[in-house]
Design a protein around this motif. Structure first.
Motif, mmCIF file in Angstrom:
data_model
loop_
_atom_site.group_PDB
_atom_site.id
_atom_site.type_symbol
_atom_site.label_atom_id
_atom_site.label_comp_id
_atom_site.label_asym_id
_atom_site.label_seq_id
_atom_site.Cartn_x
_atom_site.Cartn_y
_atom_site.Cartn_z
ATOM 1 N N SER A 34 11.604 -8.710 9.995
ATOM 2 C CA SER A 34 10.423 -9.134 9.244
ATOM 3 C C SER A 34 10.587 -10.580 8.802
ATOM 4 C CB SER A 34 10.218 -8.252 8.009
ATOM 5 O OG SER A 34 9.154 -8.752 7.221
ATOM 6 N N PRO A 38 12.296 -8.793 1.141
ATOM 7 C CA PRO A 38 12.026 -7.516 0.468
ATOM 8 C C PRO A 38 11.209 -7.749 -0.800
ATOM 9 C CG PRO A 38 14.316 -7.640 1.146
ATOM 10 C CD PRO A 38 13.733 -9.008 1.364
ATOM 11 N N SER A 211 9.372 -2.806 9.211
ATOM 12 C CA SER A 211 8.233 -2.955 8.306
ATOM 13 C C SER A 211 8.653 -3.092 6.850
ATOM 14 C CB SER A 211 7.278 -1.776 8.468
ATOM 15 O OG SER A 211 7.924 -0.548 8.182
ATOM 16 N N ARG A 212 9.876 -2.700 6.493
ATOM 17 C CA ARG A 212 10.301 -2.782 5.096
ATOM 18 C C ARG A 212 11.390 -3.830 4.858
ATOM 19 N NH1 ARG A 212 9.045 2.863 5.618
ATOM 20 N NH2 ARG A 212 7.184 3.321 4.362
ATOM 21 N N SER A 213 11.522 -4.775 5.774
ATOM 22 C CA SER A 213 12.329 -5.991 5.540
ATOM 23 C C SER A 213 13.784 -5.707 5.179
ATOM 24 C CB SER A 213 11.692 -6.835 4.431
ATOM 25 O OG SER A 213 10.358 -7.145 4.724
ATOM 26 N N ALA A 255 12.090 0.336 -2.455
ATOM 27 C CA ALA A 255 11.133 -0.096 -1.433
ATOM 28 C C ALA A 255 9.989 0.909 -1.301
ATOM 29 C CB ALA A 255 11.844 -0.275 -0.092
ATOM 30 N N ASN A 259 5.522 0.508 -1.772
ATOM 31 C CA ASN A 259 5.167 0.613 -0.356
ATOM 32 C C ASN A 259 3.987 -0.267 0.024
ATOM 33 O OD1 ASN A 259 5.752 2.010 2.216
ATOM 34 N ND2 ASN A 259 3.666 2.787 1.981
ATOM 35 N N TYR A 262 4.839 -3.719 1.272
ATOM 36 C CA TYR A 262 5.300 -3.780 2.663
ATOM 37 C C TYR A 262 4.160 -3.541 3.653
ATOM 38 C CZ TYR A 262 9.933 -3.843 0.615
ATOM 39 O OH TYR A 262 11.039 -4.201 -0.108
ATOM 40 N N ASN A 265 2.329 -6.699 4.087
ATOM 41 C CA ASN A 265 3.059 -7.582 5.009
ATOM 42 C C ASN A 265 2.810 -7.179 6.461
ATOM 43 O OD1 ASN A 265 4.113 -9.137 2.963
ATOM 44 N ND2 ASN A 265 6.098 -8.087 2.930
#
Length: 352
Positions: A34, A38, A211-213, A255, A259, A262, A265
Motif C-alpha cells: 500500500s 497504517p 489493503s490494510r497497509s 486496524a 476499517n 483502510y 484508501n
C-alpha cells in the motif's frame, strides 16, 4: 547448498520475492504494498506498554484478534484462523489437504508460491492454462479429483471471478478443499466469505498486507468451516503455536477498529488504478482489466524486460517475470497519484 540438506529438498526452486532496495531511494511499484501508512489507531497500538510486554509470549489462540475478525466478517470465532502472513496458511493448506501423494489444481499463470508448496510437499499438481485474455474459466475446475487453489483476483493479471463463478467451483468439488486466495479482494472483487456457511470445503484466505497497509507486520487470516479451521489449528500447534506476535496482534485488532480508513484508501487506489490504466492505454499499452491494486500491461513499442530495466535506471521499480507466456508484460503496483504521474512520465520518455 550444504551436503547436509535432505536430498528431496535439493531440487526445490524457491519463491523469488520482489526486490526490496536498501541503498537508494526508489519509487516502489513492484511488490503490491500500500502507498498509504497504517491508520492512527493502528500506529497508536504499537506503544511502549505493548513493547514492554514483549517479554511475555503472545496468546497462542489469538482470541481477541480472531474475535475482531469474526465481528467484522459476521462469522463465529471458530470460523477464523490467523497466522504469520497468509503464505503460512497456504503452506499449511498444501500440507494438510494435499500433501505427499495428493493432488492440487491451480492456474498456470498465478502466484508463484503455489508451485513451490506443491513441490515442497511432493504433491502432484496440474497447472491449468488461462484463457487467451488471461481470465480463469470456472469450467476448467469443475469436478476435479484434488484440492483447488485460485487467487481471486488472480496475480499477476488482476482479473477476478464473480461470486457465482466461485460458487460453481466450490459446489462441484464438495469432496475436495477449494482455497480462494483473496489477497487483493478489497480492491473491487467479490469476497466468497459468505459461502462458508453453505460449503464446508471452502477455505477463504486474506491478508493485512495489501489493503490494510501491514505488509511488514506479517498477518494473514482464513475464514472457513469450524472443521477446516480445526485442521489448520492442528498443523499450527504442531509447528509454531506462537506464530502471531504480540505487536502484530495488537496492530491487527486496531486496524479492524478503523476499517473504514483502510477501505477509503482502497477506493483511492482504485481511482488511481483507473487513471493510470487510461493513460497507459492512450500511450498504446494493452492493459488487462484489474480488480487488484496493480495493473498488468504491455506495450507494442518496447520489450517488457527493456521497459523494466529502463524504469529501474530512472529510480522506478515494477515487477517483470521471465516466464515466456507473460515476458512482454509487467506488473505495476498502484502507488499514490504523484508516484503514478512520475511513472507515466518516465514511461513516456522511454517510448519517445
Amino acid at each position: 547448498m550444504s551436503k547436509f540438506l535432505v536430498e528431496k529438498y535439493r531440487k526445490l526452486k524457491p519463491y523469488t520475492p520482489g526486490e526490496q532496495p536498501k541503498d537508494q531511494v526508489m519509487i516502489k511499484l513492484n511488490t503490491n504494498e500500500s502507498p498509504y501508512s497504517p491508520g492512527p489507531a493502528t500506529i497508536a497500538a504499537l506503544n511502549a506498554g505493548e513493547a514492554a510486554n514483549l517479554r511475555l509470549y503472545s496468546d497462542p489462540d489469538s482470541s481477541d484478534l480472531k474475535q475482531a475478525i469474526a465481528n467484522l466478517y459476521r462469522v463465529q470465532r471458530n470460523n477464523v484462523f490467523v497466522t504469520n502472513g497468509s503464505d503460512d496458511i497456504l503452506n499449511f493448506a498444501f500440507m494438510a489437504f494435499a500433501g505427499e501423494g495428493g493432488k492440487v489444481y491451480f492456474p498456470e499463470t498465478s502466484y508463484g508460491f503455489y508451485e513451490v508448496f506443491a513441490d515442497l510437499y511432493e504433491t502432484d499438481y496440474v497447472k491449468v492454462p488461462l484463457k487467451p485474455d488471461f481470465s480463469i474459466d470456472p469450467k476448467d475446475y469443475v469436478c476435479k479429483d484434488g484440492m483447488i487453489v485460485i487467487a481471486n483476483p488472480n496475480a499477476p493479471t488482476g482479473q477476478a471471478l464473480s461470486l457465482q463463478q466461485v460458487e460453481e467451483i466450490v459446489r462441484t468439488n464438495r469432496e475436495s478443499v477449494v482455497l480462494i486466495d483473496e489477497a487483493y479482494v478489497d480492491f473491487g472483487a467479490d469476497s466468497a466469505v459468505e459461502l462458508i456457511h453453505k460449503y464446508e470445503n471452502l477455505l477463504v484466505v486474506q491478508t493485512f498486507s495489501k489493503s490494510r497497509s501491514m505488509a511488514g507486520a506479517r498477518l494473514g487470516f482464513a475464514i472457513a468451516s469450524a472443521a477446516l479451521v480445526a485442521d489448520l489449528e492442528k498443523i499450527k500447534f504442531s509447528t509454531n503455536p506462537y506464530n502471531v506476535n504480540r505487536l502484530t496482534s495488537a496492530a491487527g485488532i486496531a486496524a479492524l477498529s478503523e476499517n473504514e480508513y483502510y477501505m477509503e484508501n482502497c477506493r483511492r487506489i482504485m481511482e488511481t488504478r483507473a487513471y493510470t490504466a487510461e493513460k497507459l492505454i492512450a500511450m498504446g499499452f494493452e492493459v488487462v482489466p484489474s480488480k487488484a491494486n496493480f495493473l498488468f500491461a504491455k506495450s507494442p513499442d518496447v520489450d517488457g524486460g527493456v521497459l523494466y530495466e529502463k524504469l529501474r535506471e530512472k529510480g522506478i521499480l515494477i515487477r517483470h517475470f521471465d516466464k515466456e507466456a507473460i515476458s512482454q508484460y509487467n506488473r505495476i503496483t498502484i502507488g499514490t497519484r504523484e508516484e503514478m504521474d512520475c511513472f507515466l512520465e518516465a514511461v513516456s520518455e522511454i517510448l519517445r
